[in-house]
Design a protein around this motif. Structure first.
Motif, PDB file in Angstrom:
ATOM      1  N   MET A 132      31.473  78.815  55.341  1.00 51.43           N
ATOM      2  CA  MET A 132      32.532  79.124  54.365  1.00 51.43           C
ATOM      3  C   MET A 132      32.911  80.599  54.461  1.00 51.43           C
ATOM      4  O   MET A 132      32.060  81.482  54.611  1.00 51.43           O
ATOM      5  N   ASP A 133      34.224  80.844  54.400  1.00 49.25           N
ATOM      6  CA  ASP A 133      34.734  82.218  54.439  1.00 49.25           C
ATOM      7  C   ASP A 133      34.450  82.892  53.093  1.00 49.25           C
ATOM      8  O   ASP A 133      34.995  82.524  52.065  1.00 49.25           O
ATOM      9  N   THR A 134      33.595  83.883  53.100  1.00 52.84           N
ATOM     10  CA  THR A 134      33.196  84.526  51.837  1.00 52.84           C
ATOM     11  C   THR A 134      34.326  85.374  51.250  1.00 52.84           C
ATOM     12  O   THR A 134      34.263  85.804  50.107  1.00 52.84           O
ATOM     13  N   ASN A 135      35.372  85.637  52.059  1.00 54.95           N
ATOM     14  CA  ASN A 135      36.518  86.391  51.550  1.00 54.95           C
ATOM     15  C   ASN A 135      37.562  85.499  50.880  1.00 54.95           C
ATOM     16  O   ASN A 135      38.622  85.963  50.501  1.00 54.95           O
ATOM     17  N   MET A 136      37.259  84.197  50.758  1.00 58.42           N
ATOM     18  CA  MET A 136      38.220  83.266  50.173  1.00 58.42           C
ATOM     19  C   MET A 136      38.665  83.747  48.788  1.00 58.42           C
ATOM     20  O   MET A 136      37.840  84.060  47.940  1.00 58.42           O
ATOM     21  N   ASP A 137      39.976  83.804  48.593  1.00 65.79           N
ATOM     22  CA  ASP A 137      40.548  84.149  47.291  1.00 65.79           C
ATOM     23  C   ASP A 137      40.501  82.882  46.437  1.00 65.79           C
ATOM     24  O   ASP A 137      41.279  81.960  46.643  1.00 65.79           O
ATOM     25  N   ILE A 138      39.575  82.861  45.491  1.00 63.06           N
ATOM     26  CA  ILE A 138      39.305  81.623  44.763  1.00 63.06           C
ATOM     27  C   ILE A 138      40.502  81.163  43.931  1.00 63.06           C
ATOM     28  O   ILE A 138      40.759  79.958  43.832  1.00 63.06           O
ATOM     29  N   SER A 139      41.273  82.096  43.393  1.00 64.73           N
ATOM     30  CA  SER A 139      42.401  81.641  42.556  1.00 64.73           C
ATOM     31  C   SER A 139      43.533  81.078  43.432  1.00 64.73           C
ATOM     32  O   SER A 139      44.181  80.098  43.063  1.00 64.73           O
ATOM     33  N   ALA A 140      43.753  81.690  44.600  1.00 63.62           N
ATOM     34  CA  ALA A 140      44.742  81.125  45.535  1.00 63.62           C
ATOM     35  C   ALA A 140      44.269  79.764  46.034  1.00 63.62           C
ATOM     36  O   ALA A 140      45.062  78.814  46.148  1.00 63.62           O
ATOM     37  N   ALA A 141      42.993  79.671  46.317  1.00 67.48           N
ATOM     38  CA  ALA A 141      42.432  78.397  46.790  1.00 67.48           C
ATOM     39  C   ALA A 141      42.602  77.311  45.736  1.00 67.48           C
ATOM     40  O   ALA A 141      42.982  76.176  46.042  1.00 67.48           O
ATOM     41  N   ARG A 142      42.352  77.665  44.482  1.00 75.52           N
ATOM     42  CA  ARG A 142      42.469  76.678  43.395  1.00 75.52           C
ATOM     43  C   ARG A 142      43.914  76.210  43.215  1.00 75.52           C
ATOM     44  O   ARG A 142      44.152  75.052  42.880  1.00 75.52           O
ATOM     45  N   GLU A 143      44.872  77.110  43.417  1.00 78.21           N
ATOM     46  CA  GLU A 143      46.284  76.720  43.320  1.00 78.21           C
ATOM     47  C   GLU A 143      46.627  75.657  44.366  1.00 78.21           C
ATOM     48  O   GLU A 143      47.266  74.648  44.056  1.00 78.21           O
ATOM     49  N   HIS A 144      46.209  75.911  45.600  1.00 73.66           N
ATOM     50  CA  HIS A 144      46.467  74.922  46.657  1.00 73.66           C
ATOM     51  C   HIS A 144      45.744  73.611  46.370  1.00 73.66           C
ATOM     52  O   HIS A 144      46.290  72.525  46.544  1.00 73.66           O
ATOM     53  N   TYR A 145      44.507  73.751  45.912  1.00 76.81           N
ATOM     54  CA  TYR A 145      43.688  72.582  45.592  1.00 76.81           C
ATOM     55  C   TYR A 145      44.373  71.711  44.532  1.00 76.81           C
ATOM     56  O   TYR A 145      44.486  70.487  44.681  1.00 76.81           O
ATOM     57  N   LEU A 146      44.863  72.344  43.468  1.00 73.16           N
ATOM     58  CA  LEU A 146      45.552  71.592  42.407  1.00 73.16           C
ATOM     59  C   LEU A 146      46.840  70.950  42.935  1.00 73.16           C
ATOM     60  O   LEU A 146      47.168  69.823  42.568  1.00 73.16           O
ATOM     61  N   ASP A 147      47.552  71.662  43.802  1.00 71.08           N
ATOM     62  CA  ASP A 147      48.747  71.071  44.424  1.00 71.08           C
ATOM     63  C   ASP A 147      48.378  69.808  45.202  1.00 71.08           C
ATOM     64  O   ASP A 147      49.098  68.801  45.140  1.00 71.08           O
ATOM     65  N   TRP A 148      47.298  69.884  45.922  1.00 71.48           N
ATOM     66  CA  TRP A 148      46.896  68.736  46.755  1.00 71.48           C
ATOM     67  C   TRP A 148      46.464  67.562  45.887  1.00 71.48           C
ATOM     68  O   TRP A 148      46.724  66.408  46.231  1.00 71.48           O
ATOM     69  N   LEU A 149      45.824  67.870  44.768  1.00 74.23           N
ATOM     70  CA  LEU A 149      45.467  66.786  43.837  1.00 74.23           C
ATOM     71  C   LEU A 149      46.721  66.124  43.274  1.00 74.23           C
ATOM     72  O   LEU A 149      46.796  64.898  43.160  1.00 74.23           O
ATOM     73  N   ARG A 150      47.724  66.937  42.934  1.00 77.16           N
ATOM     74  CA  ARG A 150      48.989  66.385  42.423  1.00 77.16           C
ATOM     75  C   ARG A 150      49.718  65.602  43.513  1.00 77.16           C
ATOM     76  O   ARG A 150      50.308  64.550  43.241  1.00 77.16           O
ATOM     77  N   ASP A 151      49.677  66.098  44.753  1.00 79.58           N
ATOM     78  CA  ASP A 151      50.276  65.351  45.875  1.00 79.58           C
ATOM     79  C   ASP A 151      49.603  63.989  46.028  1.00 79.58           C
ATOM     80  O   ASP A 151      50.268  62.978  46.288  1.00 79.58           O
ATOM     81  N   ALA A 152      48.279  63.977  45.889  1.00 83.80           N
ATOM     82  CA  ALA A 152      47.532  62.721  46.033  1.00 83.80           C
ATOM     83  C   ALA A 152      47.927  61.750  44.922  1.00 83.80           C
ATOM     84  O   ALA A 152      48.095  60.549  45.158  1.00 83.80           O
ATOM     85  N   HIS A 153      48.099  62.282  43.704  1.00 82.42           N
ATOM     86  CA  HIS A 153      48.517  61.432  42.587  1.00 82.42           C
ATOM     87  C   HIS A 153      49.904  60.835  42.867  1.00 82.42           C
ATOM     88  O   HIS A 153      50.119  59.635  42.661  1.00 82.42           O
ATOM     89  N   ALA A 154      50.827  61.665  43.367  1.00 84.92           N
ATOM     90  CA  ALA A 154      52.171  61.176  43.707  1.00 84.92           C
ATOM     91  C   ALA A 154      52.097  60.122  44.813  1.00 84.92           C
ATOM     92  O   ALA A 154      52.807  59.105  44.772  1.00 84.92           O
ATOM     93  N   MET A 155      51.225  60.361  45.775  1.00 81.84           N
ATOM     94  CA  MET A 155      51.033  59.412  46.882  1.00 81.84           C
ATOM     95  C   MET A 155      50.568  58.061  46.337  1.00 81.84           C
ATOM     96  O   MET A 155      51.050  57.008  46.785  1.00 81.84           O
ATOM     97  N   GLU A 156      49.673  58.064  45.363  1.00 81.72           N
ATOM     98  CA  GLU A 156      49.180  56.801  44.799  1.00 81.72           C
ATOM     99  C   GLU A 156      50.264  56.082  44.001  1.00 81.72           C
ATOM    100  O   GLU A 156      50.340  54.856  44.028  1.00 81.72           O
TER     101      GLU A 156
END
Ligand code: MG
Ligand code: FE
Length: 175
Positions: free
Chosen positions: A1-25
């Motif tokens: 794991m990249d220890t420099n990961m920007d956790i808030s940016a990562a969480r934004e993308h993560y939430l987008d992907w969860l919403r994309d998955a919901h739309a896909m379903e």
């Protein structure tokens, strides 16, 4: 794991992907219900689709809860639906004389898109420390893989039934 990961940016993308998955379903449910409603002469395929509609609804519900628990805004969910609409209508082949073959083929491809989406979500959920969602996505992934496997094992029979009927009874062959 990249220890420099920007956790808030990562969480934004993560939430987008969860919403994309919901739309896909939600889109999956629309597509599967259309197929279920049209199929008349392929009872085995129709029954498996009916089962997957139930699974798909439950998947959407579980994703919604994951989004809420992760602090995401679920009021945005409705806006995302329809994104896949154009693509789906283009591929679902409802107007084609070989509708059942096109539908099974598209479903098989769609299940693999879902498999890819959940593999990505599982990786992202682990990286942002959302163990509950990682587990939910593993459960959903297993359902998508089972559906893909069923189609893999039964598409050949659909093709042979279609071809056997196509000459003498094209109406029954079609769907
Ligand atoms: Mg699904
Ligand atoms: Fe699925």
């Amino acid at each position: 794991m990249d220890t420099n990961m920007d956790i808030s940016a990562a969480r934004e993308h993560y939430l987008d992907w969860l919403r994309d998955a919901h739309a896909m379903e939600e889109q999956a449910e629309t597509m599967l219900k259309a197929m279920e409603g049209r199929l008349e002469h392929y009872p085995e395929l129709r029954m498996r689709i009916t089962q997957h509609i139930q699974e798909t609804r439950h998947q959407a519900d579980r994703l919604r809860r994951c989004i809420e628990d992760a602090g995401g805004d679920t009021s945005l969910l409705k806006d995302m639906t329809g994104k896949f609409m154009a693509t789906m209508q283009g591929f679902s082949g409802a107007m084609a004389s070989d509708e059942v073959v096109k539908g099974a083929m598209f479903s098989y491809a769609f299940e693999h898109m879902e498999i890819a989406a959940y593999r990505n979500l599982i990786a992202a959920a682990r990286l942002v420390g959302d163990a509950t969602t990682a587990r939910v996505c593993e459960e959903i992934l297993a359902e998508e893989m089972a559906m893909a496997k069923w189609l893999e094992e039964h598409m050949g029979a659909v093709v042979s039934q279609f071809l056997a009927r196509a000459g003498t009874n094209p109406g029954a062959a079609k769907r």
